[in-house]
Design an enzyme around this catalytic site. Structure first.
Site, short mmCIF file in Angstrom:
data_model
loop_
_atom_site.label_atom_id
_atom_site.label_comp_id
_atom_site.label_asym_id
_atom_site.label_seq_id
_atom_site.Cartn_x
_atom_site.Cartn_y
_atom_site.Cartn_z
N HIS A 320 0.85 -1.19 0.00
CA HIS A 320 0.00 0.00 0.00
C HIS A 320 0.88 1.23 0.00
CE1 HIS A 320 -3.20 2.79 1.02
NE2 HIS A 320 -4.01 1.84 0.58
N ASP A 378 -8.01 -5.49 0.11
CA ASP A 378 -8.51 -6.25 -1.04
C ASP A 378 -8.13 -7.72 -1.00
OD1 ASP A 378 -9.87 -4.22 -2.26
OD2 ASP A 378 -8.05 -3.42 -3.15
N1 CMC Z 1 4.26 -7.49 -4.88
C1 CMC Z 1 5.60 -7.45 -5.05
N2 CMC Z 1 6.36 -6.34 -4.91
C2 CMC Z 1 5.71 -5.22 -4.57
C3 CMC Z 1 4.32 -5.16 -4.37
C4 CMC Z 1 3.59 -6.35 -4.53
N3 CMC Z 1 2.27 -6.36 -4.36
N4 CMC Z 1 3.94 -3.89 -4.05
C5 CMC Z 1 5.07 -3.17 -4.04
N5 CMC Z 1 6.14 -3.97 -4.35
C6 CMC Z 1 7.56 -3.56 -4.41
C7 CMC Z 1 7.83 -2.78 -5.70
O1 CMC Z 1 8.26 -3.64 -6.74
C8 CMC Z 1 8.89 -1.81 -5.26
O2 CMC Z 1 10.12 -2.49 -5.25
P1 CMC Z 1 11.50 -1.69 -5.57
O3 CMC Z 1 11.60 -0.65 -4.50
O4 CMC Z 1 12.54 -2.74 -5.50
O5 CMC Z 1 11.32 -1.11 -6.94
C9 CMC Z 1 8.51 -1.50 -3.81
O6 CMC Z 1 7.77 -2.64 -3.35
C10 CMC Z 1 7.65 -0.24 -3.66
O7 CMC Z 1 6.54 -0.35 -4.54
P2 CMC Z 1 5.88 0.88 -5.28
O8 CMC Z 1 5.09 0.41 -6.45
O9 CMC Z 1 6.91 1.93 -5.53
O10 CMC Z 1 4.92 1.39 -4.15
P3 CMC Z 1 3.65 2.27 -4.36
O11 CMC Z 1 3.38 2.93 -3.07
O12 CMC Z 1 3.78 3.13 -5.56
O13 CMC Z 1 2.51 1.19 -4.71
C11 CMC Z 1 0.68 -0.27 -4.64
C12 CMC Z 1 1.51 0.79 -3.87
C13 CMC Z 1 -0.59 -0.58 -3.83
C14 CMC Z 1 0.25 0.27 -5.99
C15 CMC Z 1 1.55 -1.54 -4.81
O14 CMC Z 1 1.94 -2.04 -3.54
C16 CMC Z 1 0.84 -2.62 -5.61
O15 CMC Z 1 0.88 -2.58 -6.85
N6 CMC Z 1 0.16 -3.60 -4.92
C17 CMC Z 1 -0.61 -4.61 -5.61
C18 CMC Z 1 -1.95 -4.03 -6.02
C19 CMC Z 1 -2.89 -3.85 -4.85
O16 CMC Z 1 -3.07 -4.75 -4.04
N7 CMC Z 1 -3.55 -2.69 -4.81
C20 CMC Z 1 -4.59 -2.40 -3.80
C21 CMC Z 1 -4.24 -1.26 -2.92
S1 CMC Z 1 -5.34 -1.19 -1.50
C22 CMC Z 1 -6.85 -0.72 -2.15
C23 CMC Z 1 -6.88 0.70 -2.61
O17 CMC Z 1 -6.66 1.60 -1.78
O18 CMC Z 1 -7.16 0.93 -3.79
#
Ligand code: CMC
Length: 444
Positions: A320, A378
């Site tokens: 998240h 989720d």
């Molecule tokens: N699985 C594997 N690696 C992950 C994941 C994951 N689900 N989420 C983040 N990472 C890694 C990512 O690859 C990155 O690694 P590095 O620093 O080596 O490049 C690091 O963790 C930080 O990730 P980010 O994408 O920069 O973080 P963010 O804050 O931009 O993204 C997120 C948050 C929710 C989009 C992401 O965690 C994700 O894509 N999760 C899966 C989708 C999901 O479950 N979304 C629902 C969110 S809750 C409901 C809502 O509020 O909508």
């Protein structure tokens, strides 16, 4: 100070302001700190461009407060979520969705009398205009229900010309009630339309979540009694998803609304933003992922893929932007998931088993621990919906039904905010600089 290429360093000058020092010229500017009631202080950079000629650069708004709000507070490190100060677990345990809607919109929990009036205000708007049905019939029957939601919510703008003076609080209140009241009706109709069953009218004698389940599953050929455990679970899921401060869809609604746009059109924009798999589409993606994994023996393979930088696969339902500790909504929903599966005698649901094992393995894995990736709301909601008989494509629709009140509350707050301006971010430009037009016969 106007040279954007000169390095600039930041140093704290006490609690009231920050001073930004240009390392080459030594010039500095004071940036006042604004304190909220809780949470990080905010550096007021409104005068920055005038004083320095620089913009700030913050793709994804990771360090930018886009507004001043009193509605929802999140402490991502501590795993805290408050609606108007009340912790989410207490609201999920002791309140109900309509009461939470009142709280989000008005700032306080209702008295008996206020609750009664609010319920009346909502229920008198649950029906859709008969002509909205023509819009439904225009969609292919295999349309994704989120596409239908977007279209129908936007189409409501064409029906309610009596509630579009956004400067008039009464108009805004009516538009808000209409949106909260009609969204479950639109969602259930989108489902009925896709399976070819007759539409079921809203029943104002039922509670909000009960009415929704009734519209989803009743048919004209037999009585349908809503299971109270499922109704309570649905109500709780609606509470958990009702608002989440300045997430992508809420920011979309605020940005669309900042131009003075029609409220129904703003909510349609929010629905579009919610649809993405990184946001509200994640619950659908979780279930698809669990189905793809298929069995516990394949979990290590998928964990390995999630950690592989060259593989775009992510563990859906994990991570998240704000929570770097367990998502407090996930705790509540995990309990609710067990209650629903017990009630339906589906304790042996293999996908739940798989989800629990996946969560267990991921939470012990160095990669997920280091990056603070915990299950989010989720991760479990899809399993509950599936057990209730709700198809996967409807999962994000339910999120939209719940989030409508949050969007509406934030939209109202934005319009009432005296410092509100049209949202207009700036940019860092890396494209071509000025060049003269080349006639076609001279182009290579
Ligand atoms: N699985 C594997 N690696 C992950 C994941 C994951 N689900 N989420 C983040 N990472 C890694 C990512 O690859 C990155 O690694 P590095 O620093 O080596 O490049 C690091 O963790 C930080 O990730 P980010 O994408 O920069 O973080 P963010 O804050 O931009 O993204 C997120 C948050 C929710 C989009 C992401 O965690 C994700 O894509 N999760 C899966 C989708 C999901 O479950 N979304 C629902 C969110 S809750 C409901 C809502 O509020 O909508």
């Amino acid at each position: 100070m106007k040279n954007a290429e000169q390095p600039v360093s930041k140093q704290a000058t006490g609690k009231e302001s920050y001073s930004l020092v240009n390392n080459q010229t030594g010039e500095s500017v004071e940036l006042p700190l604004i304190k909220g009631t809780t949470g990080p202080d905010v550096m007021d950079i409104r005068s920055l461009y005038a004083k320095t000629g620089c913009f700030t650069y913050d793709p994804g708004f990771t360090s930018t407060a886009s507004c001043d709000s009193k509605i929802t507070f999140i402490d991502g490190d501590e795993g805290i979520l408050l609606y108007r100060g009340y912790p989410i677990d207490q609201l999920a345990e002791h309140s109900n969705f309509l009461e939470v809607c009142y709280l989000l919109l008005s700032g306080d929990l209702p008295t008996q009398e206020q609750r009664h009036k609010f319920r009346h205000d909502i229920t008198r708007h649950t029906m859709l205009h008969e002509q909205v049905m023509f819009f439904f019939r225009g969609f292919r029957r295999d349309s994704h229900p989120m596409a239908i939601m977007c279209g129908i919510a936007g189409a409501l703008a064409a029906f309610y010309h009596d509630s579009t003076d956004i400067k008039d609080p009464r108009h805004r209140a009516v538009a808000s009630s209409r949106l909260i009241a009609k969204m479950p009706t639109i969602a259930a109709l989108a489902y009925k339309y896709s399976i070819g069953q007759p539409f079921v009218s809203p029943r104002n004698d039922l509670k909000y979540a009960e009415n929704f389940l009734h519209m989803m599953f009743a048919t004209p050929c037999e009585d349908y009694k809503v299971n109270p455990v499922l109704a309570r679970a649905m109500d709780r899921i609606l509470i958990l998803h009702a608002d989440h401060e300045q997430n992508a869809s809420t920011s979309t609604v605020r940005l669309a609304g900042s131009s003075g746009a029609n409220p129904f059109a703003c909510i349609a924009a929010g629905i579009a933003s919610l649809w993405g798999p990184a946001h509200g589409g994640a619950n659908e993606a979780v279930l698809n992922m669990l189905q793809e994994i298929g069995g516990k023996e394949r979990i290590p393979e998928f964990i390995k893929r999630a950690k592989d930088k060259n593989d775009p696969f992510r563990l859906m339902g994990f991570g998240h932007r704000v929570y770097k500790n367990y998502d407090p909504r996930a705790r509540v929903i995990q309990r609710t998931c067990h209650e629903v599966l017990d009630e339906l005698g589906a304790k042996e649901e293999p996908l739940l088993d798989l989800a629990i094992e996946l969560e267990h393995i991921a939470l012990e894995d160095e990669y997920f621990i280091k990056k603070k990736l915990y299950p989010n709301v989720d991760f479990y909601s899809g399993i509950i919906f599936r057990a209730m008989g709700i198809p996967t494509t409807m999962f994000t629709v339910l999120f939209a039904v719940a989030r409508t009140v949050g969007w509406v509350a934030q939209w109202n707050e934005m319009i009432e905010d005296p410092v509100q301006k049209i949202g207009r971010p700036r940019q860092l430009y890396h494209g071509q600089t000025f060049r003269g037009f080349t006639p076609i016969h001279k182009r290579k």
